[in-house]
Design a protein around this motif. Sequence first.
Motif, PDB file in Angstrom:
ATOM      1  N   PRO A  35       0.827  -1.210   0.000  1.00 34.43           N
ATOM      2  CA  PRO A  35       0.000   0.000   0.000  1.00 34.43           C
ATOM      3  C   PRO A  35       0.860   1.260   0.000  1.00 34.43           C
ATOM      4  O   PRO A  35       1.126   1.850   1.041  1.00 34.43           O
ATOM      5  CB  PRO A  35      -0.797  -0.126   1.303  1.00 34.43           C
ATOM      6  CG  PRO A  35       0.119  -0.862   2.214  1.00 34.43           C
ATOM      7  CD  PRO A  35       0.907  -1.814   1.341  1.00 34.43           C
ATOM      8  N   GLY A  36       1.330   1.647  -1.170  1.00 33.68           N
ATOM      9  CA  GLY A  36       2.186   2.820  -1.227  1.00 33.68           C
ATOM     10  C   GLY A  36       2.398   3.299  -2.642  1.00 33.68           C
ATOM     11  O   GLY A  36       1.884   2.735  -3.611  1.00 33.68           O
ATOM     12  N   LEU A  37       3.174   4.364  -2.774  1.00 34.73           N
ATOM     13  CA  LEU A  37       3.515   4.958  -4.055  1.00 34.73           C
ATOM     14  C   LEU A  37       4.782   4.306  -4.567  1.00 34.73           C
ATOM     15  O   LEU A  37       5.822   4.371  -3.904  1.00 34.73           O
ATOM     16  CB  LEU A  37       3.739   6.465  -3.898  1.00 34.73           C
ATOM     17  CG  LEU A  37       2.613   7.262  -3.220  1.00 34.73           C
ATOM     18  CD1 LEU A  37       3.021   8.724  -3.079  1.00 34.73           C
ATOM     19  CD2 LEU A  37       1.330   7.144  -4.009  1.00 34.73           C
ATOM     20  N   LEU A  38       4.692   3.654  -5.709  1.00 33.64           N
ATOM     21  CA  LEU A  38       5.887   3.010  -6.248  1.00 33.64           C
ATOM     22  C   LEU A  38       5.873   3.033  -7.759  1.00 33.64           C
ATOM     23  O   LEU A  38       4.836   3.255  -8.386  1.00 33.64           O
ATOM     24  CB  LEU A  38       6.038   1.585  -5.723  1.00 33.64           C
ATOM     25  CG  LEU A  38       4.889   0.596  -5.870  1.00 33.64           C
ATOM     26  CD1 LEU A  38       4.862  -0.019  -7.250  1.00 33.64           C
ATOM     27  CD2 LEU A  38       5.019  -0.510  -4.842  1.00 33.64           C
ATOM     28  N   GLU A  39       7.024   2.815  -8.344  1.00 39.39           N
ATOM     29  CA  GLU A  39       7.174   2.743  -9.790  1.00 39.39           C
ATOM     30  C   GLU A  39       7.194   1.272 -10.184  1.00 39.39           C
ATOM     31  O   GLU A  39       8.166   0.566  -9.879  1.00 39.39           O
ATOM     32  CB  GLU A  39       8.464   3.440 -10.224  1.00 39.39           C
ATOM     33  CG  GLU A  39       8.515   4.907  -9.830  1.00 39.39           C
ATOM     34  CD  GLU A  39       9.847   5.548 -10.145  1.00 39.39           C
ATOM     35  OE1 GLU A  39      10.622   4.947 -10.922  1.00 39.39           O
ATOM     36  OE2 GLU A  39      10.117   6.644  -9.615  1.00 39.39           O
ATOM     37  N   ASN A  94      -4.127  -1.018  -7.209  1.00 34.81           N
ATOM     38  CA  ASN A  94      -3.967  -1.282  -8.632  1.00 34.81           C
ATOM     39  C   ASN A  94      -4.034  -2.782  -8.919  1.00 34.81           C
ATOM     40  O   ASN A  94      -4.647  -3.221  -9.896  1.00 34.81           O
ATOM     41  CB  ASN A  94      -2.628  -0.733  -9.128  1.00 34.81           C
ATOM     42  CG  ASN A  94      -2.608   0.776  -9.239  1.00 34.81           C
ATOM     43  OD1 ASN A  94      -3.662   1.409  -9.313  1.00 34.81           O
ATOM     44  ND2 ASN A  94      -1.430   1.360  -9.245  1.00 34.81           N
ATOM     45  N   ALA A  95      -3.382  -3.570  -8.072  1.00 29.37           N
ATOM     46  CA  ALA A  95      -3.423  -5.022  -8.251  1.00 29.37           C
ATOM     47  C   ALA A  95      -4.844  -5.544  -8.123  1.00 29.37           C
ATOM     48  O   ALA A  95      -5.291  -6.386  -8.914  1.00 29.37           O
ATOM     49  CB  ALA A  95      -2.515  -5.700  -7.223  1.00 29.37           C
ATOM     50  N   ALA A  96      -5.570  -5.060  -7.117  1.00 31.59           N
ATOM     51  CA  ALA A  96      -6.959  -5.499  -6.924  1.00 31.59           C
ATOM     52  C   ALA A  96      -7.817  -5.127  -8.117  1.00 31.59           C
ATOM     53  O   ALA A  96      -8.659  -5.918  -8.566  1.00 31.59           O
ATOM     54  CB  ALA A  96      -7.516  -4.882  -5.646  1.00 31.59           C
ATOM     55  N   ALA A  97      -7.607  -3.928  -8.655  1.00 31.59           N
ATOM     56  CA  ALA A  97      -8.370  -3.500  -9.830  1.00 31.59           C
ATOM     57  C   ALA A  97      -8.071  -4.402 -11.021  1.00 31.59           C
ATOM     58  O   ALA A  97      -8.983  -4.805 -11.761  1.00 31.59           O
ATOM     59  CB  ALA A  97      -8.040  -2.045 -10.160  1.00 31.59           C
ATOM     60  N   TYR A  98      -6.810  -4.737 -11.215  1.00 33.47           N
ATOM     61  CA  TYR A  98      -6.438  -5.628 -12.315  1.00 33.47           C
ATOM     62  C   TYR A  98      -7.073  -7.009 -12.140  1.00 33.47           C
ATOM     63  O   TYR A  98      -7.538  -7.629 -13.108  1.00 33.47           O
ATOM     64  CB  TYR A  98      -4.925  -5.759 -12.395  1.00 33.47           C
ATOM     65  CG  TYR A  98      -4.464  -6.627 -13.538  1.00 33.47           C
ATOM     66  CD1 TYR A  98      -4.425  -6.137 -14.838  1.00 33.47           C
ATOM     67  CD2 TYR A  98      -4.100  -7.957 -13.324  1.00 33.47           C
ATOM     68  CE1 TYR A  98      -4.025  -6.943 -15.895  1.00 33.47           C
ATOM     69  CE2 TYR A  98      -3.695  -8.765 -14.372  1.00 33.47           C
ATOM     70  CZ  TYR A  98      -3.657  -8.256 -15.648  1.00 33.47           C
ATOM     71  OH  TYR A  98      -3.276  -9.064 -16.695  1.00 33.47           O
ATOM     72  N   GLY A 137      -7.409   2.140  -7.306  1.00 36.77           N
ATOM     73  CA  GLY A 137      -6.832   1.570  -8.513  1.00 36.77           C
ATOM     74  C   GLY A 137      -7.681   1.987  -9.697  1.00 36.77           C
ATOM     75  O   GLY A 137      -8.877   1.722  -9.736  1.00 36.77           O
ATOM     76  N   VAL A 138      -7.077   2.674 -10.669  1.00 34.24           N
ATOM     77  CA  VAL A 138      -7.796   3.213 -11.814  1.00 34.24           C
ATOM     78  C   VAL A 138      -7.571   2.317 -13.025  1.00 34.24           C
ATOM     79  O   VAL A 138      -6.423   2.026 -13.386  1.00 34.24           O
ATOM     80  CB  VAL A 138      -7.332   4.645 -12.143  1.00 34.24           C
ATOM     81  CG1 VAL A 138      -8.123   5.216 -13.307  1.00 34.24           C
ATOM     82  CG2 VAL A 138      -7.452   5.541 -10.912  1.00 34.24           C
ATOM     83  N   VAL A 139      -8.661   1.880 -13.657  1.00 36.87           N
ATOM     84  CA  VAL A 139      -8.580   1.080 -14.872  1.00 36.87           C
ATOM     85  C   VAL A 139      -9.182   1.877 -16.022  1.00 36.87           C
ATOM     86  O   VAL A 139     -10.326   2.327 -15.946  1.00 36.87           O
ATOM     87  CB  VAL A 139      -9.324  -0.257 -14.717  1.00 36.87           C
ATOM     88  CG1 VAL A 139      -9.389  -0.994 -16.056  1.00 36.87           C
ATOM     89  CG2 VAL A 139      -8.634  -1.131 -13.680  1.00 36.87           C
ATOM     90  N   VAL A 140      -8.398   2.083 -17.075  1.00 32.76           N
ATOM     91  CA  VAL A 140      -8.835   2.796 -18.271  1.00 32.76           C
ATOM     92  C   VAL A 140      -8.635   1.870 -19.461  1.00 32.76           C
ATOM     93  O   VAL A 140      -7.523   1.370 -19.682  1.00 32.76           O
ATOM     94  CB  VAL A 140      -8.044   4.103 -18.471  1.00 32.76           C
ATOM     95  CG1 VAL A 140      -8.465   4.794 -19.764  1.00 32.76           C
ATOM     96  CG2 VAL A 140      -8.242   5.040 -17.280  1.00 32.76           C
ATOM     97  N   TYR A 178      -4.162   2.283 -14.961  1.00 33.69           N
ATOM     98  CA  TYR A 178      -3.597   3.588 -15.292  1.00 33.69           C
ATOM     99  C   TYR A 178      -2.759   4.065 -14.119  1.00 33.69           C
ATOM    100  O   TYR A 178      -3.263   4.228 -13.005  1.00 33.69           O
ATOM    101  CB  TYR A 178      -4.726   4.588 -15.592  1.00 33.69           C
ATOM    102  CG  TYR A 178      -4.231   5.997 -15.808  1.00 33.69           C
ATOM    103  CD1 TYR A 178      -3.548   6.329 -16.984  1.00 33.69           C
ATOM    104  CD2 TYR A 178      -4.433   6.986 -14.847  1.00 33.69           C
ATOM    105  CE1 TYR A 178      -3.080   7.615 -17.199  1.00 33.69           C
ATOM    106  CE2 TYR A 178      -3.963   8.275 -15.056  1.00 33.69           C
ATOM    107  CZ  TYR A 178      -3.288   8.583 -16.233  1.00 33.69           C
ATOM    108  OH  TYR A 178      -2.823   9.850 -16.427  1.00 33.69           O
ATOM    109  N   HIS A 179      -1.464   4.312 -14.365  1.00 36.24           N
ATOM    110  CA  HIS A 179      -0.549   4.679 -13.294  1.00 36.24           C
ATOM    111  C   HIS A 179      -0.341   6.182 -13.165  1.00 36.24           C
ATOM    112  O   HIS A 179       0.088   6.652 -12.118  1.00 36.24           O
ATOM    113  CB  HIS A 179       0.810   4.002 -13.493  1.00 36.24           C
ATOM    114  CG  HIS A 179       0.780   2.527 -13.289  1.00 36.24           C
ATOM    115  ND1 HIS A 179       0.742   1.619 -14.331  1.00 36.24           N
ATOM    116  CD2 HIS A 179       0.759   1.781 -12.156  1.00 36.24           C
ATOM    117  CE1 HIS A 179       0.717   0.385 -13.851  1.00 36.24           C
ATOM    118  NE2 HIS A 179       0.729   0.458 -12.535  1.00 36.24           N
ATOM    119  N   GLY A 180      -0.620   6.940 -14.212  1.00 35.21           N
ATOM    120  CA  GLY A 180      -0.411   8.376 -14.165  1.00 35.21           C
ATOM    121  C   GLY A 180       0.995   8.774 -14.553  1.00 35.21           C
ATOM    122  O   GLY A 180       1.880   7.935 -14.744  1.00 35.21           O
ATOM    123  N   ALA A 181       1.222  10.098 -14.673  1.00 34.82           N
ATOM    124  CA  ALA A 181       2.502  10.613 -15.145  1.00 34.82           C
ATOM    125  C   ALA A 181       3.642  10.272 -14.200  1.00 34.82           C
ATOM    126  O   ALA A 181       4.780  10.060 -14.634  1.00 34.82           O
ATOM    127  CB  ALA A 181       2.411  12.131 -15.332  1.00 34.82           C
TER     128      ALA A 181
END
Length: 373
Positions: free
Chosen positions: A150-154, A198-202, A227-230, A235-238
């Motif tokens: 649960p965090g901000l990662l690349e 994001n993983a849960a959304a996928y 978690g955003v799915v497009v 979708y991870h963003g810029a």
Amino acid sequence: MPYAYEVPKGGTRQLRRWHKARVLDILCKEPGLSRSDLARHLELSPSAVTEIVAELLEEGLLLECPLPPQGQGRPSIALEVEGERNLVLAWEIDVDRMAVALMSLMGEVRAKVLLPPAPRHPKEALDLLVEATGPLIKGKRLLAAAVTVPGLLEPEEGHLTLAPNLGWKDLPFGQMVREALAELGLEGLPLAVENEANAAAYGLYAWGKWEVDHCLYLNLGVGVGGGVVVDRRVYHGARFHAGEVGHIPLDPDGPPCGCGKRGCAEVFLSYRRWQEGASEELLKEMSERLAHLCAIALSTLDPGLVVLGGPLAEAAGEKLLEEVRKRLPRYALKVHEPDQVVLSPFGRDAALLGAGALAASRFVDSLAFEEVM
């Protein structure tokens, strides 16, 4: 109807690997197809499919199952992905628990172990995951692995910028996970590292077979992740920080948040808050805040669905959903409907299952470009 895939550039050998990966991918989604079925789906010659299937059978990734005879002639042979020995590894790291799962490429959970909440030091957390994983993988062939946090990662590099609820920041997390896998003898395993929402959304798309093309998954736990799915892709963003809806201020004069602001969504919608004072009154107050947050998301992203998951959604369940839907029209535009807010079918295991889906996808992708060892 043939499957639509964008054929990659490359030589004959590369193209053959790519087709092999597509055969495996199709059989994960539609087990029981015959060689002739696959030839039609992929628009390949029967002889090409026969050769590809022979390779996958030799590698132990497929099984043959005779179909009942229909009229005269040779009976067809159905093909299935082997799902008992060939498995992927899923690790979940969170504030309220950690978990390990072994899953087939079709999403079947073959083993699962729940662990205590993540320790304050990331190396200690990984050591516990390694210890729990060792006994599970004996006699198994691990194809890929994935870990959620649960965090901000690349995702590509695995660099963890910040996991505020864990107290972790600025870590070469992907490399740390690879070193932990090496302790299990899993060096070089294809690896996915992803934010838990994001993983849960996928996972909703991979295992839930969702029909909508756009959705937002809200993980309601110790914090609130999104978690955003497009177009059916995460979708991870810029800057890889898309979906941090937990830090949308709902009340600038509200209680302080760990991020330094006041009145953020996760201050009001924390599962810990529910645990400490669950009541009808608190449910209605949290539903009001959640309806407000959902309306912001609907207006900003216009998803087909807003999916509620995580510990709070599992604990409060249908009652929470009912109260949120009742309050949504107060905040949302008229083009948005209350039934656009739904509960996740995977409950508390959404992130863990999503990790398995990511690992399975990473293996199929690696199969297209690398030799199977």
